[in-house]
Design a protein around this motif. Structure first.
Motif, PDB file in Angstrom:
ATOM      1  N   ILE A   9      29.907 -53.339   0.564  1.00 39.27           N
ATOM      2  CA  ILE A   9      29.190 -52.581   1.594  1.00 39.27           C
ATOM      3  C   ILE A   9      28.880 -51.177   1.107  1.00 39.27           C
ATOM      4  N   GLN A  10      29.853 -50.556   0.431  1.00 41.77           N
ATOM      5  CA  GLN A  10      29.669 -49.194  -0.043  1.00 41.77           C
ATOM      6  C   GLN A  10      28.603 -49.100  -1.128  1.00 41.77           C
ATOM      7  N   ALA A  11      28.389 -50.188  -1.860  1.00 40.08           N
ATOM      8  CA  ALA A  11      27.362 -50.180  -2.922  1.00 40.08           C
ATOM      9  C   ALA A  11      25.960 -50.047  -2.349  1.00 40.08           C
ATOM     10  N   GLY A  12      25.798 -50.402  -1.079  1.00 36.60           N
ATOM     11  CA  GLY A  12      24.489 -50.265  -0.438  1.00 36.60           C
ATOM     12  C   GLY A  12      23.535 -51.388  -0.831  1.00 36.60           C
ATOM     13  N   GLN A  13      22.317 -51.302  -0.336  1.00 36.79           N
ATOM     14  CA  GLN A  13      21.299 -52.312  -0.609  1.00 36.79           C
ATOM     15  C   GLN A  13      19.984 -51.642  -0.983  1.00 36.79           C
ATOM     16  N   THR A  14      19.207 -52.351  -1.768  1.00 35.77           N
ATOM     17  CA  THR A  14      17.879 -51.871  -2.156  1.00 35.77           C
ATOM     18  C   THR A  14      16.835 -52.831  -1.605  1.00 35.77           C
ATOM     19  N   SER A  15      15.918 -52.301  -0.820  1.00 29.76           N
ATOM     20  CA  SER A  15      14.877 -53.122  -0.208  1.00 29.76           C
ATOM     21  C   SER A  15      13.628 -53.137  -1.098  1.00 29.76           C
ATOM     22  N   VAL A  16      13.145 -54.327  -1.376  1.00 30.78           N
ATOM     23  CA  VAL A  16      11.943 -54.484  -2.203  1.00 30.78           C
ATOM     24  C   VAL A  16      10.947 -55.347  -1.432  1.00 30.78           C
ATOM     25  N   ALA A  17       9.707 -54.889  -1.381  1.00 32.37           N
ATOM     26  CA  ALA A  17       8.668 -55.625  -0.653  1.00 32.37           C
ATOM     27  C   ALA A  17       8.372 -56.952  -1.344  1.00 32.37           C
TER      28      ALA A  17
END
Length: 234
Positions: A9-17
């Motif tokens: 969770i702490q690593a986060g997420q990257t959103s890509v279209a």
């Protein structure tokens, strides 16, 4: 497992279209450039406005010079640029800007729509030609094809309207483009631009025609029978 979920969770997420993933090749982006882009987005989402090439190279397991080359190619191909931004503290800093990439994708969408419209128009034109040839029972001459093209390109008659005029001509057994042209001109004068509008106009006129026909029949029935006399009879 709990420790892993916390780190996850702490690593986060990257959103890509997904649109980019579907069309990156069509805007001139290579697979290697896409991987660099994803790594740039990952680090920028974590707050690094201008990620180091060394960090990207380490994440991808590549040589640093290879990453430098790809970054240079992406800037030269107008897939991204470096701009200055002002942070919350009023300080200016350089960052990677991908607005050019988004613009390329938007233009690609416009080109796709234009291509589809052009293909549809070509298909409609061929359909009109084929239907007229079928009903006339002969191939169209070059001059006739030019006349039909003028209906579509200059007069801007819809294919459905030309097809309806063809139907009217066939019902009248008038296999002539001149006859169809008179029909189209009459509709144009009445500002009838679609087949639906023509149909509504016909329905509106039908009661008048029926009434006129009924009046004519009634007038005919009121004419008295005139006896015929033979002038030679005495």
């Amino acid at each position: 497992m709990a420790d892993f979920m916390m780190r996850y969770i702490q690593a986060g997420q990257t959103s890509v279209a997904n649109y980019l993933l579907d069309h990156f090749r069509e805007v001139g982006m290579t697979t290697d450039q896409l991987l660099v882009y994803l790594q740039l987005r990952r680090q920028m989402d974590r707050g690094e406005q201008l990620p180091e090439a060394e960090s990207i190279a380490e994440s991808l397991g590549w040589d640093k010079q290879r990453v430098y080359q790809l970054l240079h190619e992406m800037i030269a191909s107008k897939l991204m640029m470096i701009t200055s931004v002002t942070n919350a503290q009023g300080q200016k800093a350089d960052t990677y800007d991908f607005r050019l990439l988004t613009e390329k994708l938007s233009q690609l969408d416009v080109q796709t729509v234009q291509k589809e419209v052009k293909q549809e128009a070509t298909s409609d034109r061929s359909t009109v030609f084929n239907q007229i040839e079928t009903e006339f029972g002969r191939p169209l001459s070059p001059l006739e094809m030019e006349s039909i093209s003028q209906w579509l390109d200059e007069d801007h008659y819809r294919p459905e309207l030309i097809q309806l005029a063809l139907k009217e001509a066939v019902l009248s057994q008038a296999y002539s483009l001149k006859y169809m042209d008179r029909i189209l001109l009459s509709w144009e004068k009445k500002n009838l631009k679609t087949a639906a509008q023509v149909q509504r106009e016909k329905e509106r006129q039908e009661p008048r025609r029926s009434a006129a026909s009924g009046n004519a029949s009634q007038a005919s029935s009121q004419i008295p029978d005139v006896p015929i006399f033979k002038l030679t009879d005495n």
